[in-house]
Design an enzyme around this catalytic site. Structure first.
Site, PDB file in Angstrom:
ATOM      1  N   LYS A 110       0.844  -1.205   0.000  1.00  0.00           N
ATOM      2  CA  LYS A 110       0.000   0.000   0.000  1.00  0.00           C
ATOM      3  C   LYS A 110       0.880   1.256   0.000  1.00  0.00           C
ATOM      4  O   LYS A 110       0.593   2.220  -0.702  1.00  0.00           O
ATOM      5  CB  LYS A 110      -0.946   0.011   1.214  1.00  0.00           C
ATOM      6  CG  LYS A 110      -1.974  -1.100   1.179  1.00  0.00           C
ATOM      7  CD  LYS A 110      -3.365  -0.571   0.864  1.00  0.00           C
ATOM      8  CE  LYS A 110      -4.391  -1.608   0.476  1.00  0.00           C
ATOM      9  NZ  LYS A 110      -4.523  -2.819   1.234  1.00  0.00           N
ATOM     10  N   LYS A 190      -5.679 -15.021 -13.460  1.00  0.00           N
ATOM     11  CA  LYS A 190      -6.303 -15.514 -12.229  1.00  0.00           C
ATOM     12  C   LYS A 190      -7.669 -14.844 -12.055  1.00  0.00           C
ATOM     13  O   LYS A 190      -7.776 -13.632 -12.242  1.00  0.00           O
ATOM     14  CB  LYS A 190      -5.393 -15.164 -11.042  1.00  0.00           C
ATOM     15  CG  LYS A 190      -6.000 -15.462  -9.693  1.00  0.00           C
ATOM     16  CD  LYS A 190      -5.138 -14.906  -8.578  1.00  0.00           C
ATOM     17  CE  LYS A 190      -5.764 -15.196  -7.260  1.00  0.00           C
ATOM     18  NZ  LYS A 190      -6.232 -14.301  -6.369  1.00  0.00           N
ATOM     19  N   LYS A 193     -11.779 -10.389  -8.359  1.00  0.00           N
ATOM     20  CA  LYS A 193     -12.676  -9.232  -8.424  1.00  0.00           C
ATOM     21  C   LYS A 193     -11.948  -8.037  -9.032  1.00  0.00           C
ATOM     22  O   LYS A 193     -12.517  -7.254  -9.770  1.00  0.00           O
ATOM     23  CB  LYS A 193     -13.164  -8.858  -7.016  1.00  0.00           C
ATOM     24  CG  LYS A 193     -14.396  -9.599  -6.594  1.00  0.00           C
ATOM     25  CD  LYS A 193     -14.634  -9.445  -5.114  1.00  0.00           C
ATOM     26  CE  LYS A 193     -13.780 -10.370  -4.374  1.00  0.00           C
ATOM     27  NZ  LYS A 193     -13.920 -10.844  -3.095  1.00  0.00           N
TER      28      LYS A 193
HETATM   29  P1  ADP Z   1     -10.330 -11.636  -5.011  1.00  0.00           P
HETATM   30  O1  ADP Z   1      -8.964 -11.868  -5.626  1.00  0.00           O
HETATM   31  O2  ADP Z   1     -11.406 -11.869  -6.019  1.00  0.00           O
HETATM   32  O3  ADP Z   1     -10.452 -10.290  -4.308  1.00  0.00           O
HETATM   33  P2  ADP Z   1     -10.203 -12.686  -2.320  1.00  0.00           P
HETATM   34  O4  ADP Z   1      -8.845 -12.088  -2.117  1.00  0.00           O
HETATM   35  O5  ADP Z   1     -11.355 -12.091  -1.598  1.00  0.00           O
HETATM   36  O6  ADP Z   1     -10.522 -12.742  -3.899  1.00  0.00           O
HETATM   37  O7  ADP Z   1     -10.099 -14.233  -1.999  1.00  0.00           O
HETATM   38  C1  ADP Z   1     -10.815 -14.937  -1.017  1.00  0.00           C
HETATM   39  C2  ADP Z   1     -10.328 -16.386  -1.024  1.00  0.00           C
HETATM   40  O8  ADP Z   1     -10.480 -16.997  -2.306  1.00  0.00           O
HETATM   41  C3  ADP Z   1      -8.841 -16.535  -0.685  1.00  0.00           C
HETATM   42  O9  ADP Z   1      -8.676 -17.681   0.113  1.00  0.00           O
HETATM   43  C4  ADP Z   1      -8.166 -16.706  -2.035  1.00  0.00           C
HETATM   44  O10 ADP Z   1      -6.971 -17.445  -1.913  1.00  0.00           O
HETATM   45  C5  ADP Z   1      -9.240 -17.462  -2.824  1.00  0.00           C
HETATM   46  N1  ADP Z   1      -9.182 -17.128  -4.263  1.00  0.00           N
HETATM   47  C6  ADP Z   1      -9.566 -15.972  -4.834  1.00  0.00           C
HETATM   48  N2  ADP Z   1      -9.433 -16.008  -6.188  1.00  0.00           N
HETATM   49  C7  ADP Z   1      -8.928 -17.233  -6.480  1.00  0.00           C
HETATM   50  C8  ADP Z   1      -8.586 -17.909  -7.712  1.00  0.00           C
HETATM   51  N3  ADP Z   1      -8.744 -17.332  -8.901  1.00  0.00           N
HETATM   52  N4  ADP Z   1      -8.103 -19.152  -7.637  1.00  0.00           N
HETATM   53  C9  ADP Z   1      -7.957 -19.765  -6.431  1.00  0.00           C
HETATM   54  N5  ADP Z   1      -8.282 -19.198  -5.262  1.00  0.00           N
HETATM   55  C10 ADP Z   1      -8.768 -17.961  -5.255  1.00  0.00           C
END
Ligand code: ADP
Ligand code: TRP
Length: 323
Positions: A110, A190, A193
Site C-alpha cells: 500500500k 487468475k 474481483k
Molecule cells: P479476489 O482476488 O477476487 O479479491 P479474495 O482475495 O477475496 O478474492 O479471496 C478470497 C479467497 O479466495 C482466498 O482464500 C483466495 O486465496 C481465494 N481465491 C480468490 N481467487 C482465487 C482464484 N482465482 N483461484 C484460487 N483461489 C482464489
C-alpha cells in the site's frame, strides 16, 4: 482438530472463492470443530460505507449457508458481535514490535502504491492474531496471500508467552491451500474481483451465460486439437470428475471438439452444480431473521470458547482483580 478462519465481506463470491476457499471451509465441518467469522472489523480498513458493510456482511453469511455451511455443526459468527477481540488485540499490540508490522507485505504494497495509511491498516495483523489466538486453533486454512499474517500471529503469540512467562497461546499451524489450483478468469488470468474477469457463483442465469460465452478462446478450428490447459477447459474441469476429465481432454486434444460446445456444457454443469445452492440462497434472502439467528447462536458458542482464553491472557498480564 479445531479449525478457524475469517472471511472478509468484500463483494459477491466467484468460482475462485468457492473452489479454493468456501468449499474447503464447508468440508471441514464434517470431521472437525470448525469456526468461521465474517471479518467486518477488518473490512473497515478498506470499506468506509456503513450500509455497504452491513449488506456485504449479511450477504456473505447467506452465501456460506447456501454453500452448505451447517450452523448446527460449524460456528459462523459476525466478528463485530464479539468485541472482546478488540481487547485481545490491544493486549497483543503491546508485545508486537513495530518492525514486525513494518515488514508486512500488505502494508508495504500500500505504501508503494502511494495509498495514505491509517493505523487500522498498519495494525491489521494484530487484530488478525487476536482473531486466531483467542481460540487456540490447531489449523488456520487460508490462501497463500495470508501466509505472512500467520507467521506474524505465531511470532506475536510467542512474544506474549515469553513476556509473561506463560503458555496462554498455542502457535497455530498454517494450512495454506497451496494444492488448490488457481482458478482462471474469463480472460485467462487468475480469476479476481480486481480484474473484472469473474464468474460469480450466484449471478443470474443470463449473466452466467454471458460470462461463460465470453471466456476468451483462441481461433483453433473445431477439427484441430485443443490446448486443454486453457481457461475454458480448466473451468469446465471444475465440474467434472477425474475420469470424465481424462476422457474429455483426450478427445479435445485429438481434435473435433469445438469451443462453443465446451462452453455450452460448462454452462449446463455450472447451473446444475450451483442450482440447489441458489435455491437455498433465495430462501435465506427471504428470511434474514433465520440468518441472524444462526449468527447469534454462533457468536454465543464462539464467546464460550473465547472468554476463558482472554481471561487467561488478562490474568497472565496482571489485568483486573487478582484471581
Ligand atoms: P479476489 O482476488 O477476487 O479479491 P479474495 O482475495 O477475496 O478474492 O479471496 C478470497 C479467497 O479466495 C482466498 O482464500 C483466495 O486465496 C481465494 N481465491 C480468490 N481467487 C482465487 C482464484 N482465482 N483461484 C484460487 N483461489 C482464489
Ligand atoms: N485477512 C484475511 C483475508 O483477507 C481475513 C482474516 C481476518 C482472517 N482474520 C482472520 C483469516 C483470521 C484467517 C484467520 O483473507
Amino acid at each position: 482438530m479445531r479449525i478457524l478462519s475469517g472471511i472478509q465481506p468484500s463483494g459477491e463470491p466467484h468460482l475462485g472463492n468457492y473452489f479454493a476457499a468456501m468449499r474447503q471451509h464447508v468440508a471441514y465441518q464434517e470431521a472437525h470443530e470448525a469456526i468461521y467469522f465474517l471479518a467486518d472489523y477488518h473490512s473497515m480498513t478498506t470499506l468506509r460505507d456503513a450500509a455497504e458493510r452491513r449488506h456485504f456482511t449479511l450477504d456473505l453469511a447467506i452465501d456460506y449457508l447456501a454453500a452448505g455451511l451447517d450452523p448446527a455443526r460449524a460456528i459462523l459468527y459476525r466478528q463485530s458481535d464479539l468485541p472482546i477481540l478488540c481487547e485481545l488485540a490491544w493486549i497483543l499490540t503491546t508485545v508486537t514490535p513495530m518492525g514486525l508490522l513494518e515488514r508486512a507485505h500488505s502494508y508495504k504494497d500500500k505504501i508503494a502504491a502511494g495509498v495514505a495509511i491509517d493505523h487500522g491498516l498498519f495494525a491489521y495483523p494484530v487484530l488478525m492474531a487476536a482473531d486466531i489466538l483467542i481460540y487456540n486453533p490447531d489449523r488456520v486454512p487460508v490462501g497463500q496471500d495470508q501466509k505472512q499474517h500467520l507467521e506474524m500471529t505465531r511470532d506475536i503469540a510467542q512474544r506474549f508467552n515469553h513476556t509473561y512467562e506463560c503458555e496462554v497461546f498455542k502457535l497455530p499451524d498454517p494450512d495454506i491451500l497451496e494444492d488448490v489450483a488457481v482458478v482462471p478468469g474469463t480472460d485467462g488470468r487468475k480469476m479476481s474481483k480486481s480484474y473484472g474477469n469473474t464468474i460469480r457463483m450466484f449471478a443470474s442465469q443470463k449473466e452466467l451465460k454471458k460470462s461463460v460465452m465470453g471466456i476468451v478462446t483462441d481461433s483453433t478450428p473445431v477439427e484441430e486439437g485443443k490446448d486443454t490447459s486453457s481457461a475454458v477447459f480448466q473451468l469446465w474441469a471444475l465440474f467434472a470428475d477425474e475420469d470424465e476429465r481424462k476422457r474429455y481432454f483426450a478427445a479435445a486434444e485429438a481434435g473435433g471438439v469445438g469451443y462453443g460446445d465446451v462452453k455450452k456444457d460448462l454452462l449446463k454443469r455450472l447451473l446444475e452444480f450451483f442450482g440447489p445452492m441458489r435455491e437455498r440462497r433465495e430462501e435465506l434472502l427471504a428470511r434474514p431473521d433465520e440468518v441472524e439467528d444462526a449468527l447469534r447462536d454462533g457468536v454465543a458458542r464462539a464467546r464460550g470458547l473465547a472468554e476463558p482464553v482472554l481471561e487467561a491472557a488478562r490474568e497472565a498480564a496482571g489485568l483486573g482483580r487478582a484471581p
